[in-house]
Design a protein around this motif. Structure first.
Motif, mmCIF file in Angstrom:
data_model
loop_
_atom_site.group_PDB
_atom_site.id
_atom_site.type_symbol
_atom_site.label_atom_id
_atom_site.label_comp_id
_atom_site.label_asym_id
_atom_site.label_seq_id
_atom_site.Cartn_x
_atom_site.Cartn_y
_atom_site.Cartn_z
ATOM 1 N N HIS A 354 -6.785 1.137 2.995
ATOM 2 C CA HIS A 354 -7.591 0.011 3.463
ATOM 3 C C HIS A 354 -8.655 0.459 4.474
ATOM 4 N N THR A 355 -8.573 1.704 4.920
ATOM 5 C CA THR A 355 -9.602 2.245 5.813
ATOM 6 C C THR A 355 -10.981 2.199 5.157
ATOM 7 N N PHE A 356 -11.022 2.193 3.817
ATOM 8 C CA PHE A 356 -12.313 2.071 3.144
ATOM 9 C C PHE A 356 -13.039 0.793 3.549
ATOM 10 N N TRP A 357 -12.281 -0.270 3.872
ATOM 11 C CA TRP A 357 -12.918 -1.513 4.317
ATOM 12 C C TRP A 357 -13.629 -1.320 5.659
ATOM 13 N N PHE A 358 -13.074 -0.477 6.512
ATOM 14 C CA PHE A 358 -13.741 -0.170 7.776
ATOM 15 C C PHE A 358 -15.061 0.575 7.521
ATOM 16 N N MET A 359 -15.061 1.442 6.514
ATOM 17 C CA MET A 359 -16.292 2.150 6.168
ATOM 18 C C MET A 359 -17.359 1.177 5.638
ATOM 19 N N ALA A 360 -16.904 0.175 4.884
ATOM 20 C CA ALA A 360 -17.836 -0.853 4.408
ATOM 21 C C ALA A 360 -18.412 -1.641 5.582
ATOM 22 N N ALA A 361 -17.550 -2.006 6.533
ATOM 23 C CA ALA A 361 -18.019 -2.747 7.709
ATOM 24 C C ALA A 361 -18.974 -1.902 8.546
ATOM 25 N N LEU A 362 -18.749 -0.585 8.554
ATOM 26 C CA LEU A 362 -19.576 0.319 9.354
ATOM 27 C C LEU A 362 -21.042 0.268 8.942
ATOM 28 N N VAL A 363 -21.314 0.094 7.643
ATOM 29 C CA VAL A 363 -22.699 0.133 7.182
ATOM 30 C C VAL A 363 -23.383 -1.229 7.228
ATOM 31 N N LEU A 364 -22.671 -2.299 7.528
ATOM 32 C CA LEU A 364 -23.287 -3.626 7.561
ATOM 33 C C LEU A 364 -24.476 -3.724 8.529
ATOM 34 N N PRO A 365 -24.405 -3.111 9.730
ATOM 35 C CA PRO A 365 -25.561 -3.198 10.636
ATOM 36 C C PRO A 365 -26.850 -2.594 10.065
ATOM 37 N N VAL A 366 -26.715 -1.747 9.045
ATOM 38 C CA VAL A 366 -27.908 -1.133 8.457
ATOM 39 C C VAL A 366 -28.833 -2.200 7.873
ATOM 40 N N ALA A 367 -28.267 -3.281 7.340
ATOM 41 C CA ALA A 367 -29.091 -4.361 6.784
ATOM 42 C C ALA A 367 -30.020 -4.924 7.859
ATOM 43 N N TRP A 368 -29.503 -5.116 9.053
ATOM 44 C CA TRP A 368 -30.325 -5.621 10.161
ATOM 45 C C TRP A 368 -31.326 -4.560 10.618
ATOM 46 N N LEU A 369 -30.891 -3.315 10.699
ATOM 47 C CA LEU A 369 -31.769 -2.238 11.144
ATOM 48 C C LEU A 369 -32.937 -2.003 10.186
ATOM 49 N N LEU A 370 -32.745 -2.353 8.906
ATOM 50 C CA LEU A 370 -33.799 -2.170 7.907
ATOM 51 C C LEU A 370 -34.585 -3.456 7.654
ATOM 52 N N ALA A 371 -34.431 -4.448 8.535
ATOM 53 C CA ALA A 371 -35.137 -5.719 8.338
ATOM 54 C C ALA A 371 -36.647 -5.560 8.405
ATOM 55 N N GLY A 372 -37.110 -4.590 9.175
ATOM 56 C CA GLY A 372 -38.545 -4.333 9.289
ATOM 57 C C GLY A 372 -38.879 -2.925 8.853
ATOM 58 N N PRO A 373 -40.172 -2.574 8.823
ATOM 59 C CA PRO A 373 -40.574 -1.214 8.426
ATOM 60 C C PRO A 373 -40.026 -0.176 9.393
ATOM 61 N N LEU A 374 -39.663 0.991 8.864
ATOM 62 C CA LEU A 374 -39.122 2.058 9.703
ATOM 63 C C LEU A 374 -40.173 2.586 10.668
ATOM 64 N N ASN A 375 -41.364 2.816 10.159
ATOM 65 C CA ASN A 375 -42.439 3.380 10.953
ATOM 66 C C ASN A 375 -43.498 2.305 11.163
ATOM 67 N N LYS A 376 -43.424 1.610 12.285
ATOM 68 C CA LYS A 376 -44.334 0.493 12.523
ATOM 69 C C LYS A 376 -45.786 0.954 12.669
ATOM 70 N N GLU A 377 -45.956 2.191 13.162
ATOM 71 C CA GLU A 377 -47.313 2.722 13.276
ATOM 72 C C GLU A 377 -47.974 2.845 11.915
ATOM 73 N N GLN A 378 -47.197 3.341 10.926
ATOM 74 C CA GLN A 378 -47.732 3.519 9.596
ATOM 75 C C GLN A 378 -47.929 2.178 8.912
ATOM 76 N N ALA A 379 -47.046 1.206 9.213
ATOM 77 C CA ALA A 379 -47.130 -0.097 8.554
ATOM 78 C C ALA A 379 -48.260 -0.942 9.092
ATOM 79 N N ALA A 380 -48.744 -0.638 10.296
ATOM 80 C CA ALA A 380 -49.810 -1.438 10.885
ATOM 81 C C ALA A 380 -51.092 -1.278 10.101
ATOM 82 N N PRO A 381 -51.889 -2.380 9.914
ATOM 83 C CA PRO A 381 -53.125 -2.289 9.158
ATOM 84 C C PRO A 381 -54.180 -1.513 9.924
#
Length: 381
Positions: A354-381
């Motif tokens: 069941h430790t695999f469920w902890f690994m699944a929970a571990l990556v959930l914050p990535v969804a929030w971290l990827l909500a915007g562009p990684l490199n804001k300088e490059q994404a700026a017009p």
């Protein structure tokens, strides 16, 4: 020799050795007289020291012309270090040599990845096609060295390490043409701390640490868990091989299907595959579902790694490539994985598979971290 051929050979030789080192080195240490406690200590110290070595070496590399000479020197030192194990197998010898080889041997990978990142920009290198040979060699080492160890004795583990590093040293004498190009106007690369302060780099490292670190329980305990569920070591070996084959397919199709995909999109795809994979492995041990989960290694590791390479090679200024590669190797692939491997051992004792469920929970914050562009300088017009 073309850069593509040189890098393909390097990845194949390095990962043949690493495919020996990762699963079998503990066996060799045991055959050399190390107790189970000492083996655990040596492996743990090796994990800690390799991070120091990677950051120490990469902090000194500031220009493309440094790459090949440093790779050559580290390959030679690594080969000599492993050769020294033949004659120095006391407790003190094993400790000193373990620290020595882990200072230099793991640093070969971020250096070669940095060279690949330069060639992606310089000659539009098909990274996936070159890197897949490393994955294929890893599988080959698992099979070949496993048989050699079974029928010829554990010394073949050490023989294989020395052979792979000796061949890498010889390869470095054959320089790729064209050589890795210098930065524009002769500018040297930025230091690691300067790169770390760049917009998006800290978030990128946290994202990749979570995605790659979530594999720690799989790498460390999946074989034990599946064996306890009644699967033979042969079936477990096939399952591991299937995961690496899936990874190879992703690398092979990188240029054809993924070349125009952004780093953020690749990392999002890696997140989805990781969530599904760890959820499946936490829920069942039925063979059909294990096969599906292993196929998802193509995304959880392969696509995530391509996303990291894409960010470093395309979305950062060229001066930041070497430093970013060092940070990715040391933090996402080193420190995070090492810490989570130790935590996984404690979780496995309490929760089993069941430790695999902890690994699944571990990556959930990535969804929030990827909500915007990684490199804001490059994404700026």
């Amino acid at each position: 020799m073309t850069p593509a051929l040189w890098l393909s050979l390097f990845f194949a030789l390095y990962y043949f050795g690493y495919g020996t080192f990762l699963p079998f080195w503990a066996l060799w240490l045991g055959s050399a007289g190390a107790s189970a406690g000492l083996v655990g200590l040596l492996l743990g110290l090796g994990m800690a020291v390799r991070c120091v070595g990677i950051l120490g070496v990469m902090s000194r590399v500031r220009a493309a012309r440094h790459l090949l000479p440093v790779i050559q020197g580290l390959a030679l030192l690594s080969c000599l270090g492993f050769m020294a194990f033949y004659g120095w197998q006391s407790t003190v010898g094993l400790l000193i040599l373990t620290l020595a080889v882990n200072l230099v041997y793991p640093a070969l990978i971020p250096l070669s990845e940095a060279m690949a990142s330069r060639y992606i920009v310089q000659i539009q290198l098909d990274y996936g096609k070159a890197r897949l040979w490393g994955s294929a060699a890893f599988i080959a080492a698992n099979l070949v060295v496993g048989m050699l160890n079974e029928y010829g004795g554990s010394q073949w583990i050490l023989h294989t390490m020395v052979m792979s590093l000796g061949l890498i040293t010889l390869l470095t004498l054959m320089r790729p043409r064209p050589a890795p190009a210098e930065q524009p106007a002769g500018r040297s690369g930025e230091g690691i701390m300067v790169v770390l302060r760049r917009p998006g780099v800290g978030r990128f490292l946290l994202i990749t640490a979570l995605l790659q670190g979530s594999h720690a329980f799989y790498y460390g305990f999946s074989a034990l868990y599946w064996q306890q569920q009644g699967y033979s070591t042969t079936v477990i070996g096939y399952l591991w091989g299937l995961g690496v084959l899936a990874e190879i397919m992703v690398f092979a199709l990188d240029r054809k299907w993924l070349s125009h995909v952004t780093a953020r999109t690749l990392l999002l795809a890696g997140l989805l595959c990781a969530l599904l994979r760890w959820g499946v492995l936490g829920a069942t041990t039925e063979l059909l579902w294990l096969v599906l989960a292993q196929l998802l290694h193509a995304g959880s590791f392969g696509v995530s790694h391509l996303g990291a390479v894409r960010f470093i090679s395309r979305e950062l200024d060229e001066r930041a490539v070497f430093g970013a590669q060092a940070l990715y190797a040391a933090i996402a692939l080193g420190v995070a994985s090492g810490i989570l491997l130790m935590i996984s051992g404690q979780l496995y004792s309490a929760f089993g598979g069941h430790t695999f469920w902890f690994m699944a929970a571990l990556v959930l914050p990535v969804a929030w971290l990827l909500a915007g562009p990684l490199n804001k300088e490059q994404a700026a017009p």
